[in-house]
Design an enzyme around this catalytic site. Structure first.
Site, PDB file in Angstrom:
ATOM      1  N   ASP A   1       4.125   8.620  -0.466  1.00 18.28           N
ATOM      2  CA  ASP A   1       3.277   8.863  -1.776  1.00 18.28           C
ATOM      3  C   ASP A   1       1.947   9.265  -1.370  1.00 18.28           C
ATOM      4  O   ASP A   1       1.686   9.208  -0.102  1.00 18.28           O
ATOM      5  CB  ASP A   1       3.438   7.501  -2.532  1.00 18.28           C
ATOM      6  CG  ASP A   1       2.734   6.383  -1.940  1.00 18.28           C
ATOM      7  OD1 ASP A   1       2.921   6.088  -0.963  1.00 18.28           O
ATOM      8  OD2 ASP A   1       1.727   6.076  -2.706  1.00 18.28           O
TER       9      ASP A   1
ATOM     10  N   LYS B   1      -0.074  11.026   3.758  1.00 13.68           N
ATOM     11  CA  LYS B   1       0.614  10.134   4.733  1.00 13.68           C
ATOM     12  C   LYS B   1       1.648  10.925   5.442  1.00 13.68           C
ATOM     13  O   LYS B   1       2.294  10.021   6.087  1.00 13.68           O
ATOM     14  CB  LYS B   1       1.159   9.070   3.771  1.00 13.68           C
ATOM     15  CG  LYS B   1      -0.146   8.168   2.983  1.00 13.68           C
ATOM     16  CD  LYS B   1       0.781   7.293   2.238  1.00 13.68           C
ATOM     17  CE  LYS B   1      -0.508   6.732   1.346  1.00 13.68           C
ATOM     18  NZ  LYS B   1       0.156   5.690   0.349  1.00 13.68           N
TER      19      LYS B   1
ATOM     20  N   GLY C   1       0.618  -1.320  -0.002  1.00 11.61           N
ATOM     21  CA  GLY C   1       0.076   0.095   0.118  1.00 11.61           C
ATOM     22  C   GLY C   1       0.605   1.404   0.017  1.00 11.61           C
ATOM     23  O   GLY C   1       0.006   2.221  -0.120  1.00 11.61           O
ATOM     24  N   THR C   2       2.024   1.437   0.347  1.00 14.06           N
ATOM     25  CA  THR C   2       2.691   2.855   0.323  1.00 14.06           C
ATOM     26  C   THR C   2       4.084   2.710   0.357  1.00 14.06           C
ATOM     27  O   THR C   2       4.737   1.606   0.184  1.00 14.06           O
ATOM     28  CB  THR C   2       1.948   3.421   1.552  1.00 14.06           C
ATOM     29  OG1 THR C   2       2.696   4.643   1.471  1.00 14.06           O
ATOM     30  CG2 THR C   2       2.791   2.808   2.849  1.00 14.06           C
ATOM     31  N   THR C   3       4.781   3.890   0.213  1.00 11.24           N
ATOM     32  CA  THR C   3       6.213   4.097   0.253  1.00 11.24           C
ATOM     33  C   THR C   3       6.415   5.352   1.411  1.00 11.24           C
ATOM     34  O   THR C   3       5.791   6.350   0.837  1.00 11.24           O
ATOM     35  CB  THR C   3       6.999   4.184  -1.023  1.00 11.24           C
ATOM     36  OG1 THR C   3       6.670   3.120  -1.707  1.00 11.24           O
ATOM     37  CG2 THR C   3       8.428   4.024  -0.690  1.00 11.24           C
TER      38      THR C   3
END
Length: 207
Positions: A30, A46, A13-15
């Site tokens: 992101d 985020k 789901g994310t970085t």
């Protein structure tokens, strides 16, 4: 089986990226929120702020992250309104690590970077069972492999804050190119003792 499902949630789901230099800390993430292979939202924030000089990056369960974020803000501001000195970043990180460790058998599904500047720049990486490490640089989430490769190759302890911010931006852009769960754009925040400054970046589409 239950543990494996929880680990899958953490991996997707994310970085997010954190970089500490002598002048401050950079936090970046992101903007894509995913649910499996589905893009649930294209413009999620985020990078959040507990105080002007303290921020966190968020990855994992939204409900758990909202609860933890509100809790950390309340702890920080309680110290201020009761006349105590502001709680240190190290103390906030330690409190959160203890809370996550205490609840590890019914865990909050989170991966958090906590960073900022009080007496000096600080950057902590915390996972859902309460492991805590202080870092010069780190990356979390599904695109962390791509991001950390860029950072490892170019990080220097004597970098300026602007150089660190540019490095964080490029690291997450590399994840956007290769990781399907990372996307849309990047929020990059430069945090100093006096506050924070953030910018948003979006990849230019090649024709």
């Amino acid at each position: 089986m239950e543990t494996n499902n929880k680990l899958k949630i953490l991996k997707s789901g994310t970085t997010t990226v954190g970089i500490k230099v002598k002048d401050g800390v950079v936090l970046a993430a992101d903007r894509r929120a995913s649910a499996g292979m589905y893009v649930a939202h294209k413009y999620v924030r985020k990078v959040l702020y507990i105080a002007p000089n303290i921020g966190i990056t968020t990855a994992g369960s939204v409900a758990d992250l909202q609860f933890i974020y509100d809790l950390l803000k309340n702890i920080y501001h309680y110290n201020l309104i009761t006349g105590m000195r502001p709680i240190t970043i190290k103390s906030l990180a330690t409190y959160l690590a203890n809370m996550l460790s205490f609840s590890k058998y019914l865990p909050y599904i989170v991966q958090i970077l906590l960073g900022g500047v009080d007496e000096q720049p600080r950057l902590y990486n915390l996972d859902y069972v309460g492991d805590i490490t202080e870092e010069d640089y780190t990356a979390t989430g599904s695109g962390s492999v791509e991001a950390i490769g860029i950072i490892e190759d170019e990080y220097r302890p004597d970098m300026t804050l602007d150089e660190a911010a540019d490095l964080a931006r490029r690291a997450i852009f590399s994840s956007i190119k290769r990781d399907p769960y990372t996307g849309t754009g990047v929020i990059v925040s430069k945090i100093t003792k006096s506050g924070h400054e953030e910018k948003e970046y979006y990849p230019q589409r090649k024709i």
